[in-house]
Design a protein around this motif. Sequence first.
Motif, PDB file in Angstrom:
ATOM      1  N   ASN A  17       0.800  -1.245   0.000  1.00  0.00           N
ATOM      2  CA  ASN A  17       0.000   0.000   0.000  1.00  0.00           C
ATOM      3  C   ASN A  17       0.823   1.280   0.000  1.00  0.00           C
ATOM      4  OD1 ASN A  17      -2.360  -1.419  -0.088  1.00  0.00           O
ATOM      5  ND2 ASN A  17      -2.661  -1.404   2.130  1.00  0.00           N
ATOM      6  N   LYS A  18       2.128   1.189  -0.098  1.00  0.00           N
ATOM      7  CA  LYS A  18       2.934   2.412  -0.154  1.00  0.00           C
ATOM      8  C   LYS A  18       3.474   2.591  -1.572  1.00  0.00           C
ATOM      9  CE  LYS A  18       4.225   2.549   4.648  1.00  0.00           C
ATOM     10  NZ  LYS A  18       4.992   1.690   5.512  1.00  0.00           N
ATOM     11  N   VAL A  19       3.606   3.876  -1.948  1.00  0.00           N
ATOM     12  CA  VAL A  19       4.079   4.155  -3.300  1.00  0.00           C
ATOM     13  C   VAL A  19       5.557   4.548  -3.225  1.00  0.00           C
ATOM     14  CG1 VAL A  19       3.742   5.576  -5.355  1.00  0.00           C
ATOM     15  CG2 VAL A  19       1.779   5.019  -3.883  1.00  0.00           C
ATOM     16  N   TYR A  20       6.372   3.905  -4.053  1.00  0.00           N
ATOM     17  CA  TYR A  20       7.812   4.182  -4.067  1.00  0.00           C
ATOM     18  C   TYR A  20       8.238   4.617  -5.472  1.00  0.00           C
ATOM     19  CZ  TYR A  20       7.836   1.497   0.289  1.00  0.00           C
ATOM     20  OH  TYR A  20       7.582   1.031   1.555  1.00  0.00           O
ATOM     21  N   ASP A  21       9.135   5.599  -5.512  1.00  0.00           N
ATOM     22  CA  ASP A  21       9.762   5.979  -6.777  1.00  0.00           C
ATOM     23  C   ASP A  21      11.092   5.233  -6.859  1.00  0.00           C
ATOM     24  OD1 ASP A  21      11.104   7.047  -8.875  1.00  0.00           O
ATOM     25  OD2 ASP A  21      10.938   9.146  -8.229  1.00  0.00           O
ATOM     26  N   ILE A  22      11.139   4.247  -7.739  1.00  0.00           N
ATOM     27  CA  ILE A  22      12.354   3.422  -7.792  1.00  0.00           C
ATOM     28  C   ILE A  22      13.130   3.642  -9.092  1.00  0.00           C
ATOM     29  CG2 ILE A  22      11.671   1.595  -6.193  1.00  0.00           C
ATOM     30  CD1 ILE A  22      10.772   0.102  -8.740  1.00  0.00           C
ATOM     31  N   THR A  23      12.877   4.786  -9.736  1.00  0.00           N
ATOM     32  CA  THR A  23      13.538   5.065 -11.013  1.00  0.00           C
ATOM     33  C   THR A  23      15.061   4.944 -10.900  1.00  0.00           C
ATOM     34  OG1 THR A  23      11.795   6.716 -11.251  1.00  0.00           O
ATOM     35  CG2 THR A  23      13.525   6.696 -12.947  1.00  0.00           C
ATOM     36  N   ASP A  24      15.622   5.580  -9.866  1.00  0.00           N
ATOM     37  CA  ASP A  24      17.087   5.600  -9.764  1.00  0.00           C
ATOM     38  C   ASP A  24      17.667   4.255  -9.324  1.00  0.00           C
ATOM     39  OD1 ASP A  24      16.887   8.204 -10.382  1.00  0.00           O
ATOM     40  OD2 ASP A  24      17.040   8.951  -8.309  1.00  0.00           O
ATOM     41  N   PHE A  25      16.801   3.397  -8.834  1.00  0.00           N
ATOM     42  CA  PHE A  25      17.257   2.128  -8.272  1.00  0.00           C
ATOM     43  C   PHE A  25      17.226   0.988  -9.301  1.00  0.00           C
ATOM     44  CE2 PHE A  25      15.852  -1.807  -6.064  1.00  0.00           C
ATOM     45  CZ  PHE A  25      17.005  -2.056  -5.344  1.00  0.00           C
ATOM     46  N   LEU A  26      16.564   1.280 -10.453  1.00  0.00           N
ATOM     47  CA  LEU A  26      16.303   0.201 -11.419  1.00  0.00           C
ATOM     48  C   LEU A  26      17.547  -0.613 -11.763  1.00  0.00           C
ATOM     49  CD1 LEU A  26      13.872   1.980 -13.913  1.00  0.00           C
ATOM     50  CD2 LEU A  26      13.374   0.010 -12.451  1.00  0.00           C
ATOM     51  N   ASP A  27      18.648   0.084 -12.028  1.00  0.00           N
ATOM     52  CA  ASP A  27      19.833  -0.642 -12.482  1.00  0.00           C
ATOM     53  C   ASP A  27      20.601  -1.302 -11.346  1.00  0.00           C
ATOM     54  OD1 ASP A  27      19.378  -0.175 -15.150  1.00  0.00           O
ATOM     55  OD2 ASP A  27      20.261   1.836 -15.027  1.00  0.00           O
ATOM     56  N   GLU A  28      20.244  -0.960 -10.116  1.00  0.00           N
ATOM     57  CA  GLU A  28      20.932  -1.581  -8.975  1.00  0.00           C
ATOM     58  C   GLU A  28      20.224  -2.845  -8.483  1.00  0.00           C
ATOM     59  OE1 GLU A  28      21.405   1.283  -5.784  1.00  0.00           O
ATOM     60  OE2 GLU A  28      21.786   2.810  -7.305  1.00  0.00           O
ATOM     61  N   HIS A  29      19.004  -3.047  -8.963  1.00  0.00           N
ATOM     62  CA  HIS A  29      18.230  -4.190  -8.469  1.00  0.00           C
ATOM     63  C   HIS A  29      18.956  -5.498  -8.799  1.00  0.00           C
ATOM     64  CE1 HIS A  29      14.544  -6.966  -8.749  1.00  0.00           C
ATOM     65  NE2 HIS A  29      14.727  -6.685  -7.468  1.00  0.00           N
ATOM     66  N   PRO A  30      19.264  -6.318  -7.767  1.00  0.00           N
ATOM     67  CA  PRO A  30      20.032  -7.538  -8.034  1.00  0.00           C
ATOM     68  C   PRO A  30      19.355  -8.464  -9.047  1.00  0.00           C
ATOM     69  CG  PRO A  30      19.822  -7.138  -5.667  1.00  0.00           C
ATOM     70  CD  PRO A  30      18.961  -6.126  -6.354  1.00  0.00           C
ATOM     71  N   GLY A  31      18.037  -8.425  -9.095  1.00  0.00           N
ATOM     72  CA  GLY A  31      17.320  -9.274 -10.056  1.00  0.00           C
ATOM     73  C   GLY A  31      17.196  -8.628 -11.422  1.00  0.00           C
ATOM     74  N   GLY A  32      17.799  -7.456 -11.608  1.00  0.00           N
ATOM     75  CA  GLY A  32      17.714  -6.766 -12.897  1.00  0.00           C
ATOM     76  C   GLY A  32      16.538  -5.810 -12.948  1.00  0.00           C
ATOM     77  N   SER A  33      16.603  -4.859 -13.873  1.00  0.00           N
ATOM     78  CA  SER A  33      15.550  -3.846 -13.945  1.00  0.00           C
ATOM     79  C   SER A  33      14.293  -4.365 -14.651  1.00  0.00           C
ATOM     80  CB  SER A  33      16.067  -2.608 -14.678  1.00  0.00           C
ATOM     81  OG  SER A  33      16.447  -2.961 -15.991  1.00  0.00           O
ATOM     82  N   LYS A  34      14.496  -5.366 -15.504  1.00  0.00           N
ATOM     83  CA  LYS A  34      13.354  -5.834 -16.304  1.00  0.00           C
ATOM     84  C   LYS A  34      12.182  -6.279 -15.436  1.00  0.00           C
ATOM     85  CE  LYS A  34      15.861  -7.518 -20.303  1.00  0.00           C
ATOM     86  NZ  LYS A  34      16.235  -8.721 -21.054  1.00  0.00           N
ATOM     87  N   ILE A  35      12.547  -7.009 -14.386  1.00  0.00           N
ATOM     88  CA  ILE A  35      11.480  -7.570 -13.551  1.00  0.00           C
ATOM     89  C   ILE A  35      10.708  -6.456 -12.846  1.00  0.00           C
ATOM     90  CG2 ILE A  35      13.074  -8.051 -11.618  1.00  0.00           C
ATOM     91  CD1 ILE A  35      10.097 -10.242 -12.544  1.00  0.00           C
ATOM     92  N   ILE A  36      11.409  -5.379 -12.439  1.00  0.00           N
ATOM     93  CA  ILE A  36      10.690  -4.278 -11.778  1.00  0.00           C
ATOM     94  C   ILE A  36       9.808  -3.584 -12.803  1.00  0.00           C
ATOM     95  CG2 ILE A  36      10.859  -2.148 -10.447  1.00  0.00           C
ATOM     96  CD1 ILE A  36      13.471  -2.889  -9.433  1.00  0.00           C
TER      97      ILE A  36
END
Length: 499
Positions: A27-46
Amino acid sequence: MGPASFIPEQVVAQHASRESCWIIVHNKVYDITDFLDEHPGGSKIILRYAGKDATAAYEPIHPPDMISSNLPPEKHIGIAEPSASKRPKTAEEKKRELTLALRPPLDEMLNLHDFEAVAKGVLTEKAWAYYSSAAEEEFSLRENRAAYQRVWFLPRILRDVTSIDPSTTILGQKSSLPIYISATALGKLGHPDGELNLTRAAAKYGVIQMIPTLASCSFDEIVDASQPNQSLFLQLYVSRDREVTKKYVQHAEKRGVKALFITVDAPQLGRREKDMRMKFVDDGAGAKVQEGQSGIKKDQGIARAISSFIDPSLAWKDIPWFRSITSMPIILKGVASPQDAIMALEAGVQGIVLSNHGGRQLDNSRSGLENLVDIVAALKTRGPWPNPKFSVFIDGGVRRASDALKALALGASAVGVGRGFLYAFSAYGQDGVEKAIEILRDEFEMNMRLLGCRTLGELSPDMVDASALRTHAGLVPQDSLYAATYQPLRLAQSKDSKL
Ligand SMILES: Cc1cc2nc3c(=O)[nH]c(=O)nc-3n(C[C@H](O)[C@H](O)[C@H](O)COP(=O)(O)O)c2cc1C
């Protein structure tokens, strides 16, 4: 946070691209634009969930506070307008709730196949696809079961079998049964408590659990749920970033984990087509928009989406490095050939698991049981047997104590069970796992008594006839219990199918 921080669903939906990516989690909204490339599972999944509620996808894969504690506070945009999360239940959710309510009582579970049948009804289609799927034609998946049907018992008689003891030690750790719970990823796809169902039941029954690198619960949550005298093993997928791996392994050792199982049969995740097909169904039309913007492929499936960090360059030369970072016993999980078994022995590791990863990696690889015979023969040429410093485990298709007893008679130290326990907690949570262990315990007692073995030490190769083990073609009896829950690939649903 004031009322102004409520954000309507339509607003979140506008941030559905790589340039501006918002998601809703719990239920919380997050801006994860800057985090996309750091995601260990890759940005595609996000990006699949950009502009949407990602809770259902996030939850099985991440510890609950991962996003809130890792994103800086200014990226916590606000609270999703209730309408964003209170969507009507889908037909599948309603059907699943009904099936859960109508589950047979636990007492009616007579064997591990029964749990599979119930799990198939109560799991979401995506979870069932991820758990049950195997690679390509699923030949190895079926062979894992079939191989056990080609080994027959030669029981001994008149041995005073009043009392029976199926307990053993596995890598120096006490275990009430010669079975350990093998690592299976993403437990929360099956049950909200995920892997903790296994931890708690294992504690109660003196069974060892292998914690997966890709567990839904965090490593510490699992260890925190364990009891002081409970033994835990760790399954390791080796990261391209060796510092990450080193930290993880050393943390595990500090927290008391007793052995390190390095998975060596997954430099790339196998092509599990049921899993891949389900992803396609769930993405629906929404994925098309994102696809244009981010190049997302819709055919990856859960398994591939979460495993991009695994290092395909892992090689024999790395073994001394693992030895240098830990004093836990090291076991290579996923060995299939006598040559590799001997190389493992010579590399100084403490054991191997003969496994084809539950049929999920290289399809057409032989069963661990068949490989066991050749590998034991090869190891006998290299020193004392059984070798107290080198254990041989097997997994794949074990659903009965009789399966385990066959493997032990042929030289295995213990056997791993993956799906059997996974389905037990998917169907009934912790109670299901406890019941599954009880069923196995009763099966051990009866089978050992009828075999004429009071202890596992009394099992010997001459108590089994494995002469048919190499016979592959069509000569095996049908395993109808297993076949009742096996889902042929052609029945997997695709998006447009009316099946
Ligand atoms: C859903 C699922 C997830 C799995 N995840 C992992 C994993 O993350 N790491 C690993 O080494 N093996 C994994 N395995 C393989 C198991 O550890 C084990 O080798 C296999 O399940 C044994 O076959 P069985 O399921 O017939 O008992 C997984 C298996 C399944 C079914």
